[in-house]
Design a protein around this motif. Structure first.
Motif, short mmCIF file in Angstrom:
data_model
loop_
_atom_site.label_atom_id
_atom_site.label_comp_id
_atom_site.label_asym_id
_atom_site.label_seq_id
_atom_site.Cartn_x
_atom_site.Cartn_y
_atom_site.Cartn_z
N ALA A 1 0.39 -0.58 -5.67
CA ALA A 1 1.36 -1.38 -4.91
C ALA A 1 2.73 -0.72 -4.83
CB ALA A 1 1.47 -2.80 -5.48
N ARG B 1 12.95 -2.80 1.72
CA ARG B 1 11.90 -3.82 1.79
C ARG B 1 10.95 -3.73 0.61
NH1 ARG B 1 9.15 -2.86 7.42
NH2 ARG B 1 7.95 -4.67 6.74
N SER C 1 10.50 -5.00 -2.42
CA SER C 1 9.90 -6.18 -3.06
C SER C 1 8.84 -6.80 -2.16
CB SER C 1 10.97 -7.22 -3.40
OG SER C 1 11.85 -6.70 -4.38
N TYR C 2 9.18 -6.94 -0.90
CA TYR C 2 8.23 -7.53 0.06
C TYR C 2 6.99 -6.65 0.21
CZ TYR C 2 6.13 -8.64 4.57
OH TYR C 2 5.23 -8.93 5.57
N HIS D 1 5.79 -4.47 -1.85
CA HIS D 1 5.03 -4.50 -3.10
C HIS D 1 4.10 -5.72 -3.13
CE1 HIS D 1 4.17 -4.02 -7.40
NE2 HIS D 1 4.40 -5.32 -7.52
N GLU D 2 4.62 -6.86 -2.70
CA GLU D 2 3.80 -8.07 -2.65
C GLU D 2 2.66 -7.94 -1.66
OE1 GLU D 2 5.90 -11.70 -2.05
OE2 GLU D 2 7.36 -11.31 -3.63
N VAL D 3 2.98 -7.40 -0.48
CA VAL D 3 1.95 -7.21 0.55
C VAL D 3 0.84 -6.30 0.03
CG1 VAL D 3 1.47 -6.16 2.80
CG2 VAL D 3 3.46 -7.63 2.52
N SER E 1 0.03 -5.62 -3.07
CA SER E 1 -0.70 -6.27 -4.17
C SER E 1 -1.76 -7.22 -3.61
CB SER E 1 0.28 -7.05 -5.06
OG SER E 1 1.18 -6.19 -5.69
N GLU E 2 -1.39 -7.99 -2.59
CA GLU E 2 -2.34 -8.92 -1.97
C GLU E 2 -3.46 -8.17 -1.26
OE1 GLU E 2 -0.03 -11.42 0.56
OE2 GLU E 2 1.03 -12.39 -1.10
#
Length: 198
Positions: free
Chosen positions: A119, A165, A167-168, A170-172, A174-175
């Motif tokens: 991620a 961007r 943090s965003y 990283h979340e994307v 990870s999902e």
């Protein structure tokens, strides 16, 4: 102790270079100069360090990413802010160190996969359709740059966007990696390449 060296460099931009990509552009010297200038600019503007990871180290010098990294670093004004991991590392150790990158810039597809599967927001410098396919599968296709048309400004813009961007993204990622683990419908070759790095 490479873990300590990399930890001490944090926050840093992880980088994977390859003479295969440099030669593919038709002007390897220009490609290296572009990489060096772009990385220098990021050191200047962010204060971050650069860590070069060697995903391939042989069997011949022509395939040794450490030598290509040295050629790029020699062109950098901020060479003292760039670290090359010289030791040959086991794949899982290498992946664990790449995962410590704040963001990643990669010419080697498998180095990019190691970052993405951890991620880490990544810019892929592409010379084949495989990089494009993997990045598109992870909704990261806007961060693919063609090696033959690479510019200092273009690369710096994408690295800055990753940082802004982070943090965003990283979340994307990870999902997306959760989806990859459970997917039976996505392209097998792409999924297999990612799962090998999980």
């Amino acid at each position: 102790d490479y873990l300590r060296l990399v930890s001490d460099a944090h926050p840093f931009i992880g980088v994977s270079v390859s003479n295969l990509v440099a030669d593919h552009t038709g002007n390897a010297d220009k490609f290296r100069e572009t990489m060096a200038e772009a990385l220098d600019g990021m050191v200047d503007s962010t204060g971050m360090r650069v860590v070069f990871f060697a995903h391939v180290t042989g069997p011949h010098d022509s395939k040794d990413d450490r030598l290509e990294a040295s050629k790029v670093r020699e062109l950098m004004e901020h060479a003292d802010s760039a670290l090359i991991l010289e030791e040959e590392l086991a794949p899982q150790m290498l992946k664990g160190l790449i995962a410590m990158s704040t963001v990643f810039v990669g010419c080697r597809m498998h180095a990019n996969i190691a970052a993405l599967s951890s991620a880490v927001p990544t810019v892929a410098i592409s010379y084949s359709h495989k990089s494009n396919g993997i990045m598109a599968m992870l909704d990261m296709n806007e961060f693919v740059l063609d090696s033959k048309n690479l510019t200092v400004k273009g690369l710096q813009m994408k690295i800055r966007e990753l940082l802004e961007r982070r943090s965003y993204l990283h979340e994307v990622l990870s999902e997306k990696m959760v989806a990859v683990r459970s997917s039976s419908t996505l392209n097998f070759e792409l999924v297999e390449g990612l799962i090998r790095e999980l």
